[in-house]
Design a protein around this motif. Structure first.
Motif, PDB file in Angstrom:
ATOM      1  N   PHE A   1      20.261 -47.793  20.542  1.00 18.88           N
ATOM      2  CA  PHE A   1      18.945 -47.884  21.196  1.00 18.88           C
ATOM      3  C   PHE A   1      17.963 -46.856  20.635  1.00 18.88           C
ATOM      4  O   PHE A   1      16.816 -47.184  20.318  1.00 18.88           O
ATOM      5  CB  PHE A   1      19.118 -47.707  22.711  1.00 18.88           C
ATOM      6  N   MET A   2      18.430 -45.621  20.461  1.00 22.08           N
ATOM      7  CA  MET A   2      17.524 -44.562  19.994  1.00 22.08           C
ATOM      8  C   MET A   2      17.084 -44.750  18.545  1.00 22.08           C
ATOM      9  O   MET A   2      16.113 -44.132  18.099  1.00 22.08           O
ATOM     10  CB  MET A   2      18.157 -43.178  20.191  1.00 22.08           C
ATOM     11  N   THR A   3      17.808 -45.621  17.808  1.00 23.93           N
ATOM     12  CA  THR A   3      17.431 -45.906  16.423  1.00 23.93           C
ATOM     13  C   THR A   3      16.760 -47.287  16.295  1.00 23.93           C
ATOM     14  O   THR A   3      16.531 -47.770  15.195  1.00 23.93           O
ATOM     15  CB  THR A   3      18.667 -45.860  15.488  1.00 23.93           C
TER      16      THR A   3
ATOM     17  N   PHE B   1      29.039 -45.050  26.755  1.00 29.47           N
ATOM     18  CA  PHE B   1      27.730 -45.593  26.371  1.00 29.47           C
ATOM     19  C   PHE B   1      27.162 -44.959  25.098  1.00 29.47           C
ATOM     20  O   PHE B   1      26.047 -45.264  24.690  1.00 29.47           O
ATOM     21  CB  PHE B   1      26.723 -45.449  27.519  1.00 29.47           C
ATOM     22  N   TYR B   2      27.947 -44.073  24.449  1.00 29.85           N
ATOM     23  CA  TYR B   2      27.421 -43.336  23.291  1.00 29.85           C
ATOM     24  C   TYR B   2      26.933 -44.263  22.165  1.00 29.85           C
ATOM     25  O   TYR B   2      25.833 -44.090  21.629  1.00 29.85           O
ATOM     26  CB  TYR B   2      28.515 -42.384  22.771  1.00 29.85           C
ATOM     27  N   GLY B   3      27.738 -45.257  21.820  1.00 34.39           N
ATOM     28  CA  GLY B   3      27.363 -46.185  20.739  1.00 34.39           C
ATOM     29  C   GLY B   3      26.074 -46.918  21.058  1.00 34.39           C
ATOM     30  O   GLY B   3      25.159 -47.017  20.228  1.00 34.39           O
ATOM     31  N   GLU B   4      25.992 -47.400  22.286  1.00 30.72           N
ATOM     32  CA  GLU B   4      24.803 -48.128  22.757  1.00 30.72           C
ATOM     33  C   GLU B   4      23.574 -47.208  22.743  1.00 30.72           C
ATOM     34  O   GLU B   4      22.470 -47.618  22.370  1.00 30.72           O
ATOM     35  CB  GLU B   4      25.103 -48.603  24.188  1.00 30.72           C
ATOM     36  N   LEU B   5      23.797 -45.953  23.122  1.00 28.96           N
ATOM     37  CA  LEU B   5      22.710 -44.972  23.178  1.00 28.96           C
ATOM     38  C   LEU B   5      22.146 -44.703  21.776  1.00 28.96           C
ATOM     39  O   LEU B   5      20.926 -44.704  21.569  1.00 28.96           O
ATOM     40  CB  LEU B   5      23.232 -43.679  23.820  1.00 28.96           C
TER      41      LEU B   5
END
Ligand code: CMP
Length: 142
Positions: free
Chosen positions: A67-69, A60-64
Motif C-alpha cells: 500500500f505504501m508503495t 499485515f506487513y506485506g500489505e502495508l
C-alpha cells in the motif's frame, strides 16, 4: 510543555483521493503545526520496508508495504508544543471506525489499512522517522 518535532506522512490513499491540501490545511489551521520540511515521494519497497521495520513480524506487513508503495505520499516534519502526542490525538485512532469526530482519520481515512496519515508515536520514533525522510534534519528543536 516543550516544543517538539514529529513526522507525518500523508499516505497514498489520501493523495489519490485529492485530500492532500485539506489535510495540510487542517494541520496548519486547527492543528497549529508549523511545517518545517515537506516533499512528495513515491516510496520503493526498500524504503517503505525499512520505515515500517518494527511491524515486520505482523501479518499485515506485506500489505502495508504494498500500500505504501502504491503511489506518491507526502512526508513532512511538523513542529509545535507537545507535537508528538498532540499530533497523535489530532489524527485520531488507527482504525477510522474508532477515531474521534473531527480528527484527520475520521474525516479522510477509509479503513484501518488505508488510513490517510501516519504520525510518529513517541520521541524515539520521531528521532528515527524524521531523518529517514529528511537526513539533513533531526528531532532536536533549534
Ligand atoms: P500507521 O500509523 O502508519 O502505523 C502502522 C500501519 O499499519 C497503520 O498506520 C496502518 O496503516 C497499518 N495497520 C495497522 N493495523 C493493521 C491491520 N490490522 N491491517 C492492516 N493494516 C494495518
Amino acid at each position: 510543555m516543550a516544543v517538539e518535532r514529529t513526522l507525518l506522512i500523508i499516505k497514498p490513499d489520501a493523495v489519490r483521493a485529492g485530500n492532500m491540501g485539506n489535510i495540510l490545511a487542517m494541520l496548519e489551521g486547527e492543528g497549529g503545526f508549523k511545517v518545517l520540511a515537506l516533499r512528495m515521494e513515491h516510496l520503493n519497497k526498500d524504503s517503505a520496508g525499512k520505515f515500517y521495520a518494527v511491524h515486520k513480524e505482523r501479518p499485515f506487513y506485506g500489505e502495508l508495504v504494498e500500500f505504501m508503495t502504491s503511489g506518491p505520499c507526502v512526508p513532512m516534519v511538523l513542529e509545535r508544543e507537545n507535537a508528538i502526542l498532540g499530533l497523535r490525538d489530532f489524527i485520531g485512532a488507527t482504525d477510522p471506525a474508532e477515531a474521534r469526530e473531527g480528527t484527520v482519520r475520521k474525516r479522510y481515512a477509509g479503513s484501518k489499512a488505508e488510513n490517510a496519515v501516519h504520525a510518529s508515536d513517541s520521541p524515539e520514533s520521531a528521532a528515527t522517522e524524521i531523518p529517514h525522510f529528511f537526513p539533513e534534519m533531526t528531532a532536536r528543536v533549534g
